[in-house]
Design an enzyme around this catalytic site. Structure first.
Site, mmCIF file in Angstrom:
data_model
loop_
_atom_site.group_PDB
_atom_site.id
_atom_site.type_symbol
_atom_site.label_atom_id
_atom_site.label_comp_id
_atom_site.label_asym_id
_atom_site.label_seq_id
_atom_site.Cartn_x
_atom_site.Cartn_y
_atom_site.Cartn_z
ATOM 1 N N ASP A 198 -1.656 -0.832 -3.932
ATOM 2 C CA ASP A 198 -0.645 -0.768 -4.661
ATOM 3 C C ASP A 198 -0.885 0.125 -5.800
ATOM 4 O O ASP A 198 -1.971 0.630 -6.293
ATOM 5 C CB ASP A 198 -1.168 -2.397 -5.707
ATOM 6 C CG ASP A 198 -0.489 -2.858 -6.782
ATOM 7 O OD1 ASP A 198 1.178 -3.008 -6.215
ATOM 8 O OD2 ASP A 198 -1.142 -3.573 -8.128
ATOM 9 N N ASP A 252 -4.219 -6.431 -7.170
ATOM 10 C CA ASP A 252 -4.697 -7.116 -8.272
ATOM 11 C C ASP A 252 -3.887 -8.495 -8.366
ATOM 12 O O ASP A 252 -4.407 -9.377 -9.378
ATOM 13 C CB ASP A 252 -5.277 -6.070 -9.544
ATOM 14 C CG ASP A 252 -3.865 -5.776 -10.081
ATOM 15 O OD1 ASP A 252 -2.973 -5.340 -9.560
ATOM 16 O OD2 ASP A 252 -4.039 -4.636 -10.932
ATOM 17 N N ASP A 257 0.242 -9.168 -4.528
ATOM 18 C CA ASP A 257 -0.265 -8.594 -3.468
ATOM 19 C C ASP A 257 -0.795 -9.493 -2.796
ATOM 20 O O ASP A 257 -1.589 -9.485 -1.494
ATOM 21 C CB ASP A 257 -1.528 -7.990 -4.578
ATOM 22 C CG ASP A 257 -1.028 -7.125 -5.181
ATOM 23 O OD1 ASP A 257 0.001 -6.360 -4.333
ATOM 24 O OD2 ASP A 257 -0.917 -6.249 -5.840
#
Length: 886
Positions: free
Chosen positions: A326, A613, A617
């Site tokens: 990410d 996080d 996700d």
């Protein structure tokens, strides 16, 4: 698609008047129909079910079968030992996995406890669980959104959606916007508000269009709720090994009976012998040693800030060849930062480390305006308010233009708040004996309301040439994915109404800001690439922003290596999987896209790690081979769905964890090859004696002792062998690679054959001392016991010494350091002490049917025991010569 319907259509479909809201009676009816606004999850697994799940393994089945047979024939001690091994292995697994499935529970905690709604014509505060479709929800700054809403009113409304979309900056909301494209990404749906996001600015109202599992968060919960458990590469290898050993054990038993019938031996005696051979074929301690080594690996990795939740994940890390990361908070700092600023013909970069910077007059005026025209606070590294404004105040701090000091000298007396139509904000502050308007916003809008420019400390007319220079500088910043803000001011001698502030301004300059990369990430990405690992960025942010960060971090080289979520939707799963390796950046993606990306990489035979996080996700973390959550900035949901948590939120830790994972796998491979070499020696010894009608040199109890005690200690020591310094200079191993690849199988066969032949040789010498040969009949029991003692000691001793040579496939024990693994040296010493104790202590000697040896025979068995080690070291020297020639 609520975002594609007008407010009127939505309100009519939900049958609600926004001025009155639902009646209490109608709300109760809908609550019965739709259920409480609460996320659902699968029932938790009990400790008992977790325990039995650990037993679902072929190797365990073989061990349980061996325990049952040994119990039937009355060898209760052997059976108990085997069962203890099985129980130990299962308990270790239960302890590690007990807290693993927390994702749904964490999602439930994220639902808002209280919300403001309009019911019966009044505004009421109710539990968010009581909210139903059709409710009119009141939104103001600081409140979480309790359900998915179609906005019907918005005034300067901004909602922070990073946990859901991955964007660093709050999203401007517009209730009047309409989107006809059914594939409009969540991050672009400005007329919608989503459950568990946070309103940071302005106010609004929305009608509830989805509750509980029918929300975007609910979709994520459904994905997390799916049973996506898959075996790790290690588990697959061990299962294959268990099946192979099981079939070998069955085959040996059948073969023994066939030979026995042919030789007309005593069938019951041969049944016992067959059991001893089956015991010899199966390394009873393997399952427990794997669990112990992985548990020790977990402890070691926790010291490098990586908390591993599931034991097999330690080994899987070593096979990772794709890291899907990410962007926000993982590769970047999750903190908007001013990185460039421009006053006329003067473009400068802001130092990331330098403070107390001296600014020119134009630069000072630019920073002063931006700081005073902000509502956020930023002190001691902590900020509150809009992230863009926090960045501006931090920018001022670098130049000693502190917001608190400026506010006390230049008191605000009026303001014109930010508006999404104007894209401007203005404040009126005291300045000397008069007042000054400070305005910030979109540079093109500022230029439209400006008549002058500040150049070299002087106010001059705003010409087309000057206007073009500002726009060109802004365009260059935008092309580098920077968010651009302009600033202007105007002096006045009276207090102005908001409508009068934004006229005839003097433009000062512009600033460009971005969520910058983490400082240490670039080096980690280079190290990962050297190790044959491909880093990939997956984000909900805009394509240009994502590509700019990816270029800076050397993840991607051009925008052609990027793809958006809407483009992914246009491809079939097969087409996307075929093209997946062409892309390094995936932008504007939804949680469903992230899962699709992970699955596409996996379909190409990759072992995928996914880092993240946010709530968005969590599904991809769960679907990846290794899901890695951030420990500091990560949500409880992402931590619950992951296999590993980084306590320092540092991408570099992932690379270190992969290095550790590679070494742990290599260590597991070492002791598996070691145990199989030892067991092959045992099988060869017993099988050859039966085939040639010789007395059996080893008893089942002796074989079990060696497998569980003498072998296990060196195996555990090999499992915690110091890592190979060159491990990250090699490509990731093929996840389909067998334990026996790269010559390991041949080494196991050579080592096992030598151990077996030397054990038979010791048995032969033991008999010959008393005048008997292997073919003799009616050998006295005490002679047989003495000869078996010699073969017992040679078998144990050769295996203990052989463990030294197993530490590396080509390097000699002197190259890697004879004393570099003191645990192994200790295991060998303890092994010999135990072996000596079994032979010397009368009670143990009687239990194991052994006899004390003469000093000369001790010397003979030690020479025999050293031969496999010496031969293997000679073979490795030839292998090194061959490598050097190549």
């Amino acid at each position: 698609m609520w975002f594609s319907k007008t407010q009127k259509e939505v309100l009519e479909e939900l049958n609600v008047n926004p001025a009155v809201g639902l009646t209490s009676k109608e709300a109760e009816t809908r609550l019965e129909r739709y259920g409480p606004n609460k996320l659902k999850g699968k029932p938790k697994k009990s400790l008992v079910s977790l325990f039995f799940a650990q037993l679902n393994d072929m190797l365990i089945y073989v061990l349980l079968s061996a325990a049952a047979i040994t119990m039937i024939i009355g060898e209760f001690v052997d059976a108990i030992i085997i069962l203890l091994v099985v129980i130990l292995n299962a308990l270790i697994g239960v302890v590690q996995e007990y807290k693993a499935e927390k994702a749904i529970e964490a999602l439930q905690k994220m639902t808002t406890p209280k919300s403001l709604v309009r019911r019966d014509g009044e505004i009421k505060e109710i539990s968010s669980e009581q909210i139903v479709p059709g409710d009119i929800v009141i939104i103001d700054a600081g409140r979480f959104i309790p359900a998915d809403l179609r906005l019907i009113e918005s005034v300067n409304l901004q909602i922070e959606e990073s946990a859901l979309t991955g964007e660093s900056v709050p999203t401007d909301k517009d209730a009047n916007a309409l989107y006809k494209d059914p594939k409009t990404p969540i991050g672009d749906q400005s007329n919608m508000a989503f459950m568990s996001t946070l309103a940071t600015y302005g106010r609004g109202e929305g009608v509830v269009v989805g509750t509980a599992m029918n929300t975007e968060i609910g979709k994520i919960a459904k994905i997390l709720d799916e049973d996506t458990e898959q075996m790790t590469p290690l588990q697959k290898r061990l299962e294959e090994l268990g099946k192979t050993l099981g079939f070998i054990a069955i085959g040996i038993c059948i073969l023994i009976f066939a030979i026995s019938l042919f030789q007309k031996r005593d069938l019951f005696e041969m049944f016992l012998t067959a059991i001893s051979l089956a015991v010899a074929a199966i390394p009873e301690g393997l399952a427990a040693i794997v669990a112990i080594v992985l548990a020790l690996g977990v402890t070691k990795m926790s010291k490098i800030n990586a908390i591993v939740k599931k034991l097999p994940a330690v080994e899987t890390l070593g096979a990772v060849n794709i890291i899907c990361s990410d962007k926000t908070g993982t590769l970047t700092q999750n903190k908007m930062t001013v990185v460039k600023y421009y006053t006329f013909n003067n473009l400068k970069e802001v130092s990331s480390t330098e403070t107390s910077i001296v600014a020119s007059k134009d630069e000072t005026e630019l920073i002063k305006t931006l700081v005073l025209c902000s509502d956020a606070t930023y002190e001691n590294g902590e900020g509150t308010g809009d992230p863009t404004e926090i960045a501006l105040i931090g920018f001022g701090n670098k130049y000693n233009l502190i917001k608190g000091e400026l506010n006390s000298k230049n008191k605000r007396v009026a303001e014109n708040p930010f508006d999404s139509d104007r894209k401007l904000m203005s404040t009126l502050n005291e300045e000397g004996n008069g007042y000054r308007v400070h305005t910030k916003g979109a540079i093109d809008n500022i230029l439209k309301i400006s008549s002058h420019a500040l150049i070299n400390g002087k106010i001059v007319p705003l010409t087309e040439e000057v206007r073009f220079a500002y726009l060109k500088a802004a365009e260059e910043m935008s092309n580098n994915a920077l968010r651009v803000l302009g600033a202007a001011f105007k002096d006045t001698d009276k207090i102005l109404a908001p409508g009068e502030m934004e006229k005839d301004l003097t433009v000062i300059g512009i600033v460009g800001m971005i969520d910058p990369p983490r400082f240490e990430v670039k080096d980690s990405i280079r190290e990962a690439k050297r190790a044959g690992i491909t880093p990939v960025m997956i984000t909900g942010d805009h394509q240009n922003t994502a590509v700019a960060i990816a270029k800076e971090l050397e993840i991607a080289e051009s925008i052609e290596q990027s793809i958006t979520g809407s483009e992914i939707d246009e491809m079939s799963d097969e087409e996307f999987a075929e093209k997946i390796n062409n892309y390094k950046v995936f932008a504007r993606v939804s949680p469903e896209h992230k899962v699709k990306i992970v699955k596409a990489f996996k379909s190409q035979g990759n072992i995928v790690s996914m880092t993240g996080d946010g709530v968005n996700d969590a599904p991809s973390l769960k679907n990846a081979d290794i899901g890695v959550a951030m420990g500091i900035t990560g949500t409880d949901v992402s931590k619950g769905a992951s296999d590993m948590i980084l306590t320092d939120d540092n991408f570099t830790t992932i690379v270190h964890a992969i290095e550790e994972g590679r070494n742990i796998y290599n260590n597991i491979k070492k002791f598996v090859i070691f145990l199989l070499s030892c067991n092959l020696g045992e099988v060869l010894t017993v099988f050859a004696s039966i085939l040639f009608f010789w007395p059996v040199p080893l008893l089942p109890t002796q074989i079990l002792w060696i497998n569980l005690i003498t072998d296990s200690l060196p195996a555990i020591a090999l499992g915690i062998d110091p890592g190979d310094k060159d491990v990250m200079k090699k490509k990731p191993r093929n996840p389909k690679e067998s334990f026996f690849a790269q010559g390991a199988g041949i080494r196991a066969i050579i080592g096992g054959t030598l151990i077996g032949l030397l054990t038979l040789a010791a048995f032969y010498f033991g008999l010959s001392e008393y005048g008997y040969t292997l073919g003799s009949t009616h050998i006295p029991e005490d002679v047989l016991t003495y000869a078996r003692t010699m073969s017992f000691v040679v078998l144990a001793g050769s295996q203990l010494f052989y463990s030294l040579s197993i530490r590396h496939s080509t390097k000699s024990i002197l190259q890697i350091g004879l004393l570099s693994n003191m645990y192994l040296i200790g295991a060998i010493i303890v092994g010999f002490i135990l072996q000596f104790g079994v032979i010397s202590i009368p009670v143990l000697a009687k239990a194991f049917n052994v006899h004390n040896l003469s000093l000369g025979d001790w010397g003979l068995v030690m020479v025999f025991a050293l031969i496999p080690l010496i031969v293997n070291e000679i073979i490795k020297s030839f292998m090194r010569l061959k490598e050097n020639e190549e």
